[in-house]
Design an enzyme around this catalytic site. Structure first.
Site, short mmCIF file in Angstrom:
data_model
loop_
_atom_site.label_atom_id
_atom_site.label_comp_id
_atom_site.label_asym_id
_atom_site.label_seq_id
_atom_site.Cartn_x
_atom_site.Cartn_y
_atom_site.Cartn_z
N LYS A 113 0.86 -1.19 0.00
CA LYS A 113 0.00 0.00 0.00
C LYS A 113 0.89 1.23 0.00
O LYS A 113 2.04 1.16 0.44
CB LYS A 113 -0.89 0.03 1.25
CG LYS A 113 -2.13 0.88 1.10
CD LYS A 113 -3.26 0.12 0.45
CE LYS A 113 -4.50 0.96 0.29
NZ LYS A 113 -5.65 0.14 -0.12
P1 NAD Z 1 -13.09 7.88 -2.50
O1 NAD Z 1 -12.06 8.91 -2.25
O2 NAD Z 1 -13.59 7.69 -3.88
O3 NAD Z 1 -14.35 8.12 -1.55
C1 NAD Z 1 -14.24 8.24 -0.16
C2 NAD Z 1 -15.59 8.61 0.39
O4 NAD Z 1 -15.52 8.65 1.82
C3 NAD Z 1 -16.07 9.98 -0.06
O5 NAD Z 1 -17.45 9.94 -0.34
C4 NAD Z 1 -15.83 10.84 1.19
O6 NAD Z 1 -16.71 11.94 1.27
C5 NAD Z 1 -16.11 9.84 2.29
N1 NAD Z 1 -15.53 10.24 3.55
C6 NAD Z 1 -14.27 10.65 3.81
N2 NAD Z 1 -14.12 10.97 5.10
C7 NAD Z 1 -15.32 10.75 5.67
C8 NAD Z 1 -15.82 10.90 6.99
N3 NAD Z 1 -15.03 11.32 7.99
N4 NAD Z 1 -17.12 10.58 7.24
C9 NAD Z 1 -17.90 10.15 6.26
N5 NAD Z 1 -17.50 9.99 4.99
C10 NAD Z 1 -16.22 10.29 4.70
O7 NAD Z 1 -12.47 6.52 -1.91
P2 NAD Z 1 -12.84 5.02 -2.32
O8 NAD Z 1 -11.87 4.58 -3.35
O9 NAD Z 1 -14.30 4.90 -2.54
O10 NAD Z 1 -12.41 4.25 -0.98
C11 NAD Z 1 -13.30 4.15 0.14
C12 NAD Z 1 -12.84 2.99 1.01
O11 NAD Z 1 -12.83 1.79 0.22
C13 NAD Z 1 -11.43 3.11 1.58
O12 NAD Z 1 -11.38 2.46 2.84
C14 NAD Z 1 -10.60 2.32 0.59
O13 NAD Z 1 -9.38 1.85 1.15
C15 NAD Z 1 -11.55 1.19 0.28
N6 NAD Z 1 -11.28 0.49 -0.97
C16 NAD Z 1 -11.21 1.14 -2.15
C17 NAD Z 1 -10.99 0.42 -3.32
C18 NAD Z 1 -10.98 1.06 -4.69
O14 NAD Z 1 -10.90 0.33 -5.67
N7 NAD Z 1 -11.11 2.37 -4.81
C19 NAD Z 1 -10.78 -0.96 -3.26
C20 NAD Z 1 -10.87 -1.60 -2.02
C21 NAD Z 1 -11.12 -0.86 -0.90
#
Ligand code: NAD
Length: 423
Positions: A113
């Site tokens: 990561k």
């Molecule tokens: P992103 O940046 O697209 O979205 C993040 C979201 O979380 C946004 O809507 C933001 O407003 C919200 N957020 C941030 N801080 C917040 C808070 N304090 N309270 C409420 N909402 C809050 O990110 P993503 O890619 O959707 O990732 C989200 C999660 O999924 C993370 O934990 C990431 O590690 C995990 N993840 C992502 C992927 C991927 O392919 N993008 C894959 C596996 C896991």
């Protein structure tokens, strides 16, 4: 537990959450448990300085990290996060969960990561590009298509992957499409990658629903985080007849027990950069989000969100972990006592890395598949992986998280044992 001297670790933080999860799996690993210390130590952690010249002529420095937790089963794989709260500890935990996730789904990867401690919303596009390029150059020592392959995570996207691919390619003197995944299609990206993680959350939701005799159609879904993962999952749930009854992101929380119109929600998030102003939904207090009655609760924001206190209040049957590490161990225990099923991150959000794997394979072959082929293969891999985890949980009478760790850690440590220790 082992204390690592090179990194300050917070007591309730993500690294300790991960270590507790490892402790819980040890009784089920048999003789392989003699290798357990491997799981408690990242193989390699790189901390880099990322200096850039800002648009106003000033110089700013950002902290960057890349951690390769375990490479026993293949090259490192895991996202890059741009967030002001990124720390080495957080990146270590996220890398470790990638090791477990890749093994749980049986992808031929280790876990890695990366992250930069920066708020990208405060940067211009030019400054964001500079941060990305300098960070990529600095971690160029340890990444590569057969070493470690980054991908998008919180606040990073296809454009950032394109800059990473270009920077790496310039440095090695050859177009290297396989160095990152989640790229735009024109650069060797894969169809289906953008929505793959959300699709995976939905596919796993359907699998668990079938086993718990629940229906998706007519069910109520509450989602925290409406970014890449949360929005794609919401669209699929809504498209299959579920009602999105509550949503929270960094701009606020909204609810409508009759269901929020998904097209309006997506359009609002695109227009405003957040969901708070969505028409047809009532603005609610952020803490009230956790009280929303639902069948599926999907944390899809950041780690540590579903605390023990919130776990005592939630009114759901199933938690689908879209985010990495949203549920600390004490909250896991509360949810188990309350009979709420938690489907852990390491299987629930594995759709993204699975299609990243497809992208990498397509790049190495320079031969690309149709979106239908990708989605069919994705669903088959996730459903097979979930079945194995479900059966392990039934066999040992353990929660799905521990079962996922049993399946994954057995594969990781068996690889470790068969390779033997160098030299
Ligand atoms: P992103 O940046 O697209 O979205 C993040 C979201 O979380 C946004 O809507 C933001 O407003 C919200 N957020 C941030 N801080 C917040 C808070 N304090 N309270 C409420 N909402 C809050 O990110 P993503 O890619 O959707 O990732 C989200 C999660 O999924 C993370 O934990 C990431 O590690 C995990 N993840 C992502 C992927 C991927 O392919 N993008 C894959 C596996 C896991």
């Amino acid at each position: 537990m082992t204390a690592l001297s090179f990194v300050p670790v917070s007591s309730g933080g993500p690294w300790n959450t991960y270590l507790t999860q490892v402790e819980r799996v040890l009784p089920y690993l048999g003789p392989l448990s003699r290798w357990a210390e491997t799981l408690r130590r990242p193989k390699r952690a790189l901390v880099v300085d990322v200096p850039i010249e800002m648009d106003d002529g000033s110089i700013r420095h950002f902290e960057g990290f890349r951690v390769q937790h375990n490479l026993s089963r293949g090259p490192g794989k895991g996202g890059v996060r741009f967030h002001p709260a990124v720390t080495l500890e957080e990146v270590m935990a996220l890398a470790a969960w990638m090791t477990v996730k890749n093994a749980a789904v049986n992808l031929p990867y280790g876990g890695a990561k990366g992250g930069v401690r920066v708020d990208p919303r405060e940067l211009s596009r030019r400054e964001l590009e500079k941060v990305t390029r300098r960070y990529t150059s600095e971690i160029g020592l340890i990444i590569g298509p057969d070493k470690d392959i980054p991908a998008p995570d919180v606040n990073t996207n296809g454009q950032i992957m394109a800059w990473m691919m270009d920077t790496y390619s310039m440095n090695v003197g050859a177009a290297s499409t396989g160095v990152v995944t989640g790229k735009p299609i024109a650069l060797g990206g894969s169809l289906g990658r953008v929505k793959a993680t959300g699709r995976g959350v939905f596919v796993i939701g359907r699998e668990i629903a079938r086993r718990l005799q629940m229906q998706i159609a007519g069910s109520r879904v509450a989602i925290q985080g409406f970014g890449n993962v949360g929005s794609a999952a919401a669209e699929l749930f809504a498209g299959n007849g579920a009602k999105i009854v509550a949503v929270q992101d960094h701009t606020g929380s909204i609810a409508n027990p009759a269901g929020i119109d998904i097209a309006t929600l997506v359009a609002t998030a695109q227009r405003d950069g957040g969901v708070a102003g969505c028409p047809g939904a009532e603005r609610i207090d952020d803490e009230a989000f956790w009280d929303a009655p639902c069948e599926f609760l999907v944390p899809a924001a950041l780690e540590g969100q579903l605390t023990a206190e919130r776990a005592r209040r939630v009114q759901t049957r199933v938690v689908l972990e879209g985010a990495n590490g949203p549920t600390p161990p004490d909250a896991d225990d509360v949810l188990a006592e309350r009979g709420i099923t938690v489907v852990p991150d390491v299987i629930c959000n594995a759709g993204g890395v699975t299609v990243s794997y497809f992208e990498w394979v397509q790049d190495l072959q320079s031969f690309f598949w149709s979106e239908d082929e990708i989605n069919v293969r994705l669903e088959r891999i996730l459903a097979d992986a979930f079945r194995r985890i479900w059966e392990t949980a039934q066999e040992h009478h353990i929660p799905l998280r521990t079962a996922a760790f049993v399946v994954a850690c057995t594969r990781i440590l068996a690889a470790r044992e068969e390779r033997g220790l160098y030299p």
